[in-house]
Design a protein around this motif. Structure first.
Motif, PDB file in Angstrom:
ATOM      1  N   ASP A 100       0.866  -1.164   0.000  1.00  0.00           N
ATOM      2  CA  ASP A 100       0.000   0.000   0.000  1.00  0.00           C
ATOM      3  C   ASP A 100       0.912   1.224   0.000  1.00  0.00           C
ATOM      4  O   ASP A 100       1.721   1.401   0.909  1.00  0.00           O
ATOM      5  N   TYR A 101       0.805   2.047  -1.023  1.00  0.00           N
ATOM      6  CA  TYR A 101       1.668   3.225  -1.142  1.00  0.00           C
ATOM      7  C   TYR A 101       0.806   4.457  -1.356  1.00  0.00           C
ATOM      8  O   TYR A 101       0.127   4.590  -2.373  1.00  0.00           O
ATOM      9  N   ARG A 102       0.802   5.322  -0.344  1.00  0.00           N
ATOM     10  CA  ARG A 102       0.033   6.569  -0.388  1.00  0.00           C
ATOM     11  C   ARG A 102      -1.440   6.296  -0.696  1.00  0.00           C
ATOM     12  O   ARG A 102      -2.059   6.964  -1.533  1.00  0.00           O
ATOM     13  N   GLY A 103      -1.980   5.253  -0.039  1.00  0.00           N
ATOM     14  CA  GLY A 103      -3.389   4.933  -0.189  1.00  0.00           C
ATOM     15  C   GLY A 103      -3.742   4.141  -1.429  1.00  0.00           C
ATOM     16  O   GLY A 103      -4.923   3.889  -1.690  1.00  0.00           O
ATOM     17  N   ARG A 104      -2.733   3.713  -2.211  1.00  0.00           N
ATOM     18  CA  ARG A 104      -2.993   2.931  -3.425  1.00  0.00           C
ATOM     19  C   ARG A 104      -2.388   1.539  -3.271  1.00  0.00           C
ATOM     20  O   ARG A 104      -1.252   1.394  -2.833  1.00  0.00           O
ATOM     21  N   ALA A 146       8.368   4.326  -4.250  1.00  0.00           N
ATOM     22  CA  ALA A 146       9.141   5.509  -4.628  1.00  0.00           C
ATOM     23  C   ALA A 146      10.024   5.265  -5.851  1.00  0.00           C
ATOM     24  O   ALA A 146      10.674   6.185  -6.342  1.00  0.00           O
TER      25      ALA A 146
END
Length: 201
Positions: A100-104, A146
């Protein structure tokens, strides 16, 4: 007679040279089992579980927070017992990463093909060993966390240390790195670490 000056090799050529040298060595070595291909005990099924790691090693950006599972099939192509025991393996791998990265929710599928050199410090192929593999990989997503890859097709590199039991089964810890080897820019890299269980058959 004047001495020749050393020739500097650009960094962009070093990684591809290592890759093709490994492929050539694996292809030109005689098979480990001349009496028949896929002899019992010449294959490994490797199951992996791991995590993405930060930017402390080769990669520039972090994949920390990502989880990984994977499966590898290896064939023992060359087995050379001397004072130190060397083995060449041909390896095909699939790994699945998610996070899960920044809500995605992000997913990454990784396919690899590479020759692998395994070294035991003793004559027998058991106990502690070190391992290195260099090959090719395809990552289906260029953007993961990132990391922003510039190519889907990359070189793959791994270093591992492990222990082989008397039964032939093995436990290893592996660091894996993927990048385009400076054949394109940018070249941020993509890393993970995994714990692996090898079963011989």
């Amino acid at each position: 007679m004047p001495l020749s000056r050393p020739v500097a090799i650009p960094a962009s050529r070093i990684f591809p040279c290592i890759f093709f040298a490994g492929i050539a060595s694996a292809v030109t070595c005689p098979p480990a089992h001349a009496e028949g291909w896929l002899k019992e005990g010449s294959q490994e099924l490797i199951l992996s579980g791991g995590k993405g790691i930060g930017s402390a090693l080769i990669q520039q950006d972090s994949t920390a927070g990502a989880d990984l599972v994977g499966a590898n099939w290896s064939y023992l192509f060359y087995d050379y017992p001397s004072q130190h025991h060397f083995q060449w393996w041909a390896q095909v791998s699939y790994s699945y990463m998610w996070r899960d990265y920044r809500g995605r929710d992000q997913k990454q599928h990784i396919w690899e093909l590479k020759p692998v050199l395994r070294w035991y410090p003793r004559r027998e192929a058991r106990g502690l060993f070190g391992e290195v593999g260099v090959g090719a990989a395809y990552l289906d997503e260029r953007s993961f966390g990132a990391v922003e890859l510039s190519t889907n097709l990359n070189f793959s590199l791994h270093f591992a240390a492990g222990y082989t039991l008397q039964s032939g089964n093995t436990l290893s810890l592996r660091y894996s790195h993927f990048s385009n080897g400076y054949t394109n820019t940018p070249n941020p890299g993509f890393d993970f670490a995994s714990l692996n269980w090898h079963t011989r058959f």
